[in-house]
Design a protein around this motif. Structure first.
Motif, PDB file in Angstrom:
ATOM      1  N   ASN A 295      14.205  21.559  50.798  1.00 58.41           N
ATOM      2  CA  ASN A 295      15.393  22.159  50.212  1.00 58.41           C
ATOM      3  C   ASN A 295      16.538  21.155  50.294  1.00 58.41           C
ATOM      4  O   ASN A 295      16.926  20.730  51.385  1.00 58.41           O
ATOM      5  CB  ASN A 295      15.800  23.432  50.966  1.00 58.41           C
ATOM      6  CG  ASN A 295      14.843  24.579  50.741  1.00 58.41           C
ATOM      7  OD1 ASN A 295      14.418  24.840  49.620  1.00 58.41           O
ATOM      8  ND2 ASN A 295      14.499  25.279  51.814  1.00 58.41           N
ATOM      9  N   LEU A 296      17.066  20.769  49.144  1.00 56.61           N
ATOM     10  CA  LEU A 296      18.279  19.962  49.091  1.00 56.61           C
ATOM     11  C   LEU A 296      19.452  20.904  48.829  1.00 56.61           C
ATOM     12  O   LEU A 296      19.336  21.839  48.037  1.00 56.61           O
ATOM     13  CB  LEU A 296      18.184  18.909  47.992  1.00 56.61           C
ATOM     14  CG  LEU A 296      17.125  17.820  48.189  1.00 56.61           C
ATOM     15  CD1 LEU A 296      17.065  16.895  46.974  1.00 56.61           C
ATOM     16  CD2 LEU A 296      17.406  17.000  49.455  1.00 56.61           C
ATOM     17  N   SER A 297      20.574  20.653  49.496  1.00 56.45           N
ATOM     18  CA  SER A 297      21.692  21.594  49.431  1.00 56.45           C
ATOM     19  C   SER A 297      22.671  21.254  48.322  1.00 56.45           C
ATOM     20  O   SER A 297      22.889  20.089  47.990  1.00 56.45           O
ATOM     21  CB  SER A 297      22.424  21.625  50.781  1.00 56.45           C
ATOM     22  OG  SER A 297      22.991  20.363  51.077  1.00 56.45           O
ATOM     23  N   VAL A 298      23.267  22.308  47.756  1.00 57.62           N
ATOM     24  CA  VAL A 298      24.299  22.126  46.736  1.00 57.62           C
ATOM     25  C   VAL A 298      25.503  21.457  47.390  1.00 57.62           C
ATOM     26  O   VAL A 298      25.967  21.872  48.448  1.00 57.62           O
ATOM     27  CB  VAL A 298      24.692  23.479  46.125  1.00 57.62           C
ATOM     28  CG1 VAL A 298      25.838  23.304  45.144  1.00 57.62           C
ATOM     29  CG2 VAL A 298      23.491  24.115  45.426  1.00 57.62           C
ATOM     30  N   GLY A 299      25.997  20.393  46.754  1.00 61.55           N
ATOM     31  CA  GLY A 299      27.075  19.620  47.359  1.00 61.55           C
ATOM     32  C   GLY A 299      28.429  20.291  47.303  1.00 61.55           C
ATOM     33  O   GLY A 299      29.028  20.573  48.339  1.00 61.55           O
ATOM     34  N   PRO A 300      28.965  20.606  46.113  1.00 60.70           N
ATOM     35  CA  PRO A 300      30.252  21.288  46.080  1.00 60.70           C
ATOM     36  C   PRO A 300      30.201  22.586  46.878  1.00 60.70           C
ATOM     37  O   PRO A 300      29.303  23.406  46.692  1.00 60.70           O
ATOM     38  CB  PRO A 300      30.456  21.569  44.586  1.00 60.70           C
ATOM     39  CG  PRO A 300      29.678  20.509  43.899  1.00 60.70           C
ATOM     40  CD  PRO A 300      28.468  20.294  44.772  1.00 60.70           C
ATOM     41  N   ARG A 301      31.143  22.766  47.771  1.00 60.08           N
ATOM     42  CA  ARG A 301      31.271  23.971  48.591  1.00 60.08           C
ATOM     43  C   ARG A 301      32.673  23.981  49.175  1.00 60.08           C
ATOM     44  O   ARG A 301      33.390  22.992  49.107  1.00 60.08           O
ATOM     45  CB  ARG A 301      30.214  23.994  49.698  1.00 60.08           C
ATOM     46  CG  ARG A 301      30.346  22.846  50.688  1.00 60.08           C
ATOM     47  CD  ARG A 301      29.216  22.774  51.710  1.00 60.08           C
ATOM     48  NE  ARG A 301      27.977  22.252  51.155  1.00 60.08           N
ATOM     49  CZ  ARG A 301      27.062  21.617  51.883  1.00 60.08           C
ATOM     50  NH1 ARG A 301      27.235  21.453  53.186  1.00 60.08           N
ATOM     51  NH2 ARG A 301      25.974  21.161  51.322  1.00 60.08           N
ATOM     52  N   ALA A 302      33.067  25.084  49.752  1.00 62.66           N
ATOM     53  CA  ALA A 302      34.453  25.232  50.207  1.00 62.66           C
ATOM     54  C   ALA A 302      34.880  24.140  51.179  1.00 62.66           C
ATOM     55  O   ALA A 302      36.009  23.661  51.141  1.00 62.66           O
ATOM     56  CB  ALA A 302      34.643  26.604  50.848  1.00 62.66           C
ATOM     57  N   THR A 303      33.980  23.714  52.034  1.00 62.04           N
ATOM     58  CA  THR A 303      34.353  22.723  53.043  1.00 62.04           C
ATOM     59  C   THR A 303      34.653  21.356  52.455  1.00 62.04           C
ATOM     60  O   THR A 303      35.291  20.529  53.104  1.00 62.04           O
ATOM     61  CB  THR A 303      33.237  22.580  54.093  1.00 62.04           C
ATOM     62  OG1 THR A 303      31.986  22.396  53.416  1.00 62.04           O
ATOM     63  CG2 THR A 303      33.150  23.809  54.974  1.00 62.04           C
ATOM     64  N   TYR A 304      34.196  21.099  51.225  1.00 64.31           N
ATOM     65  CA  TYR A 304      34.447  19.817  50.581  1.00 64.31           C
ATOM     66  C   TYR A 304      35.513  19.918  49.484  1.00 64.31           C
ATOM     67  O   TYR A 304      35.793  18.958  48.783  1.00 64.31           O
ATOM     68  CB  TYR A 304      33.155  19.264  49.971  1.00 64.31           C
ATOM     69  CG  TYR A 304      32.095  18.875  50.975  1.00 64.31           C
ATOM     70  CD1 TYR A 304      32.439  18.405  52.236  1.00 64.31           C
ATOM     71  CD2 TYR A 304      30.745  18.976  50.667  1.00 64.31           C
ATOM     72  CE1 TYR A 304      31.470  18.040  53.158  1.00 64.31           C
ATOM     73  CE2 TYR A 304      29.769  18.604  51.580  1.00 64.31           C
ATOM     74  CZ  TYR A 304      30.137  18.144  52.830  1.00 64.31           C
ATOM     75  OH  TYR A 304      29.175  17.778  53.736  1.00 64.31           O
ATOM     76  N   ASP A 305      36.083  21.110  49.329  1.00 71.24           N
ATOM     77  CA  ASP A 305      37.067  21.330  48.274  1.00 71.24           C
ATOM     78  C   ASP A 305      38.471  21.026  48.798  1.00 71.24           C
ATOM     79  O   ASP A 305      38.668  20.722  49.979  1.00 71.24           O
ATOM     80  CB  ASP A 305      36.970  22.798  47.804  1.00 71.24           C
ATOM     81  CG  ASP A 305      37.539  23.015  46.425  1.00 71.24           C
ATOM     82  OD1 ASP A 305      38.102  22.072  45.863  1.00 71.24           O
ATOM     83  OD2 ASP A 305      37.418  24.153  45.918  1.00 71.24           O
TER      84      ASP A 305
END
Length: 303
Positions: free
Chosen positions: A94-104
């Protein structure tokens, strides 16, 4: 107590409460197995390779590995290395989706109360970017995606049904979504989740109730880093399998300080040893439980 409400829950196909009777689950993976071993926070191909080599030396089958740093934080070369390792060892990736709240750019997420939004996405542009990240995951041959947002899950499932994504893509819902009750799990299953990770500190009666509400595999932590509680519940692993099958026992995180951090080859080796302990506990106290072999047909093995 609360009899009318409980009766209506039953009509909805939900358990009437947490299942303190701890019923034995009769559900299984497609290959008939009760459980699989899953190692999260494998955030470098170096750690992945070391994990699999050490697991092989110890005679432990690792069925699934999760990268949690974010697809868009890895080069294409490293993503291809992940895929090559997974194909060689026939392990689900499983590769994780990059954009997420912690990177925004969100200031809310950094506030004391704003952390409750988890890793969810903010705005439509982030949804679009997240979809592009999933397309990037698919293009390198990976077929497992770690998802942090329920709306994104719905969109990805619609894209899978429409042929915009490969039909054999698997979507795993992360514990960072913060779900921990049967109603939420039923909703996530309906949205297209292939497996669901509850919050990390669910009791056995709670896990039993989750199992009664859905058919997809549960992904349950047997140990955790200090950053999210620091518990190690390996002696509960046999009962987690008995009441939660089909279940992924998530193990290895306790050797690092927190989720989502970069991991080293030594971390990978230490995680393999932790997985060996979990396997020992299941085999000792629930010997009739069957673990899946490497590379079973239903797994999201990279292509």
């Amino acid at each position: 107590m609360f009899d009318k409400t409980r009766e209506f829950m039953k009509k909805l196909g939900l358990p009437e409460g947490d299942l303190y009777s701890l019923p034995t689950s009769d559900k299984r993976f497609p290959d008939g197995a009760h459980y699989r071993l899953e190692v999260p926070t494998i955030n470098s191909s170096e750690a992945f390779k070391a994990l699999m080599e050490e697991a092989e030396r110890l005679g432990v089958t690792i069925n699934r590995v999760d990268e949690t740093y974010g697809c868009f934080r890895h080069t294409l070369e490293e993503l291809k290395e992940y895929v090559a390792i997974a194909k060689y060892y026939r392990v689900e990736l499983n590769l994780s989706v990059g954009p997420r709240a912690t990177y925004d750019t969100s200031a809310t997420r950094l506030s004391q109360q704003g952390v409750r939004i988890g890793y969810r996405l903010r705005g439509m542009e982030q949804i679009v970017r997240a979809i592009e990240d999933v397309k990037r995951i698919a293009e390198v041959g990976c077929r497992g995606v770690l998802v942090y947002d329920e709306g994104l899950l719905w969109v990805l499932n619609e894209m899978r049904k429409a042929g915009e994504l490969p039909s054999n893509m698997h979507f795993k819902v992360s514990a960072h979504c913060g779900h921990g009750n049967p109603a939420s799990f039923k909703l996530l299953e309906n949205l297209g989740a292939n497996s669901i990770n509850p919050v990390r500190d669910m009791t056995l009666p709670m896990v039993a109730a989750l199992r009664a509400s859905v058919n997809v595999p549960l992904d349950v932590h047997t140990d955790n880093p200090p950053g999210s509680g620091g518990f190690i519940r390996v002696y509960e692993a046999p009962e987690l399998v008995r009441v939660g099958a089909p279940i992924h026992l998530k193990t290895g995180n306790s050797v690092i300080s927190g989720h989502g951090e970069l991991t080293t080859a030594q971390n990978g080796r230490d995680m393999a040893r932790q997985a060996a302990i979990v396997k020992e506990m299941v085999e000792r106290y629930y010997p009739e439980a069957v673990q899946s072999k490497a590379g079973t047909p239903d797994m999201a093995i990279p292509e």
